[in-house]
Design a protein around this motif. Structure first.
Motif, PDB file in Angstrom:
ATOM      1  N   THR A  12      46.478   2.127 -39.709  1.00  0.00           N
ATOM      2  CA  THR A  12      47.776   1.369 -40.418  1.00  0.00           C
ATOM      3  C   THR A  12      47.140   0.059 -40.766  1.00  0.00           C
ATOM      4  O   THR A  12      47.539  -0.863 -41.377  1.00  0.00           O
ATOM      5  N   TYR A  15      49.392   0.397 -44.527  1.00  0.00           N
ATOM      6  CA  TYR A  15      50.261   0.031 -44.170  1.00  0.00           C
ATOM      7  C   TYR A  15      50.768   0.318 -45.286  1.00  0.00           C
ATOM      8  O   TYR A  15      51.890   0.332 -45.668  1.00  0.00           O
ATOM      9  N   ARG A 136      54.646   0.755 -33.745  1.00  0.00           N
ATOM     10  CA  ARG A 136      54.458   0.443 -35.993  1.00  0.00           C
ATOM     11  C   ARG A 136      55.479  -1.048 -35.825  1.00  0.00           C
ATOM     12  O   ARG A 136      54.027  -1.974 -36.800  1.00  0.00           O
TER      13      ARG A 136
END
Length: 399
Positions: A12, A15, A136
């Protein structure tokens, strides 16, 4: 329209780069790979002319343009055959917004369309992907708004409870709280905690079991919940298998299973100043019925106002009609115990003050006697000693 969501296991921390590259490279094909259909958002600032706002974890602008802010956030996840804005979710949303200025998100995911076993198994297979989509979303909300995971409270019914657990497992950090409303049992019995909702998924996990039983010869019968203790606190109203409100309603499939969210919604109408939904720690339903379960050291409540300082297995009885909460005529409410503890603390403080005053007076008396030359006294001020000491002091102060 909300863009389709893709479950992705990449780091992440990358991202932004990942988002830009995938959207530009895959285009429409990327958007078709969806699991969650919509993330509905409601806040007190949501325009009244809009039924909801839409959040897209792959589109930062959908978040910055919304009324979402970093504060207490409730994420509701429906179960088998449910949808993101069904009646009970809207009722729960309204009550949550009524008691606090918060964010309420509903996860609208494809959870089956017909009541048959194959449809259920297909929904079960989607649970991990839906959990990944939720994780997410949390990552994006944290990146864009500064939301922290301790501000997040998942509330999941049936399969939605396990979605919450799997979302928490894939989040970088510890979720604040997860409430499991009769977590689904079929395919989740006797499996590792890594594959379902588990106490380790959040700082606090509370579970309401309303239809948690098992029939080996008929697993698809009227026993849809998981008959295992899987949270920090597990609540078993009326024994947790079948609810008295559903007696005589055999034709209504899933009645006891659905009462878990009905109880939870009703719990928001009460506080801890009464004993509605107060639950007693106990080893079993049989022990509870036999009167062998005490009130416990502190009051514990099933529902929204659970006491997160306590852990264990709890039992209670409800009414067979709405309102379902029944008061416990023996146990004291949470505030009564708090007041008792405060009064005891006050009494202790009073005693400390009294002792302190006594010590100060004793020191003063000793000093006064020493100044008066009465070194042979007992150390106590007597009726005979006070006048003499007072006279001496008066003469000393005379001009």
């Amino acid at each position: 329209m909300l863009r389709a969501l893709i479950s992705n296991g990449s780091n992440t921390s990358h991202y932004s780069e990942e988002l830009d590259n995938r959207l530009s490279a895959d285009g429409i094909q990327f958007l078709k790979n969806m699991t969650v259909k919509n993330f509905f958002l409601w806040t007190r600032q949501t325009p009244t002319y809009r039924p909801y706002e839409l959040l897209d974890p792959w589109d930062r602008q959908s978040i910055t343009n919304s009324s979402f802010r970093a504060k207490k956030t409730y994420i509701i996840v429906h179960g088998f055959l449910g949808w993101g804005n069904e009646t009970w979710i809207l009722q729960l949303k309204d009550k949550l917004l009524n008691i606090s200025d918060c964010n309420v998100i509903s996860v609208d995911w494809p959870a089956g369309t017909q009541w048959f076993l194959l449809s259920y198994y297909m929904a079960v297979n989607r649970v991990p992907a839906v959990g990944k989509d939720c994780a997410r979303l949390l990552t994006t909300l944290a990146t864009v708004t500064g939301l922290t995971l301790d501000q997040v409270h998942f509330i999941g019914h049936s399969l939605g409870a396990h979605v919450a657990g799997l979302a928490a497992k894939q989040s970088k950090g510890k979720i604040g709280r997860i409430t499991g409303l009769d977590p689904a049992g079929l395919t989740f019995r006797k499996v590792p905690g890594t594959q379902r909702l588990n106490a380790s998924d959040a700082d606090y996990v509370d579970v309401i079991h309303s239809n948690s039983c098992y029939k080996p010869l008929n697993p698809w019968g009227d026993c849809y919940g998981l008959n295992e203790n899987i949270g920090h606190s597990d609540f078993w109203p009326n024994g947790g298998e079948h609810q008295p409100a559903c007696n005589g309603r055999d034709g209504e499939i899933g009645c006891s299973h659905e009462l878990a969210y009905t109880y939870y919604i009703e719990s928001l109408s009460y506080g801890i100043d009464r004993t509605f939904f107060l639950s007693r720690p106990c080893k079993s339903w049989t022990s509870f019925l036999g009167g062998h379960c005490s009130c416990g050291s502190e009051a514990q409540y099933m529902g929204f106002f659970v006491n997160t300082r306590l852990e264990g297995h709890y039992y209670l009885v409800t009414n067979s009609y709405a309102p379902y909460a029944r008061e416990d005529a023996v146990c004291s409410p949470g505030t009564a115990r708090l007041h008792f503890l405060l009064s005891m603390a006050g009494l202790g403080l009073g005693l400390l003050i009294l002792v302190g005053v006594t010590v100060v007076v004793g020191i003063k008396v000793y000093q006064k006697r020493s100044q008066g030359g009465g070194g042979e006294g007992s150390g106590l001020v007597t009726n005979e000693e006070v006048p003499e000491s007072s006279g001496s002091d008066d003469n000393a102060l005379s001009p």
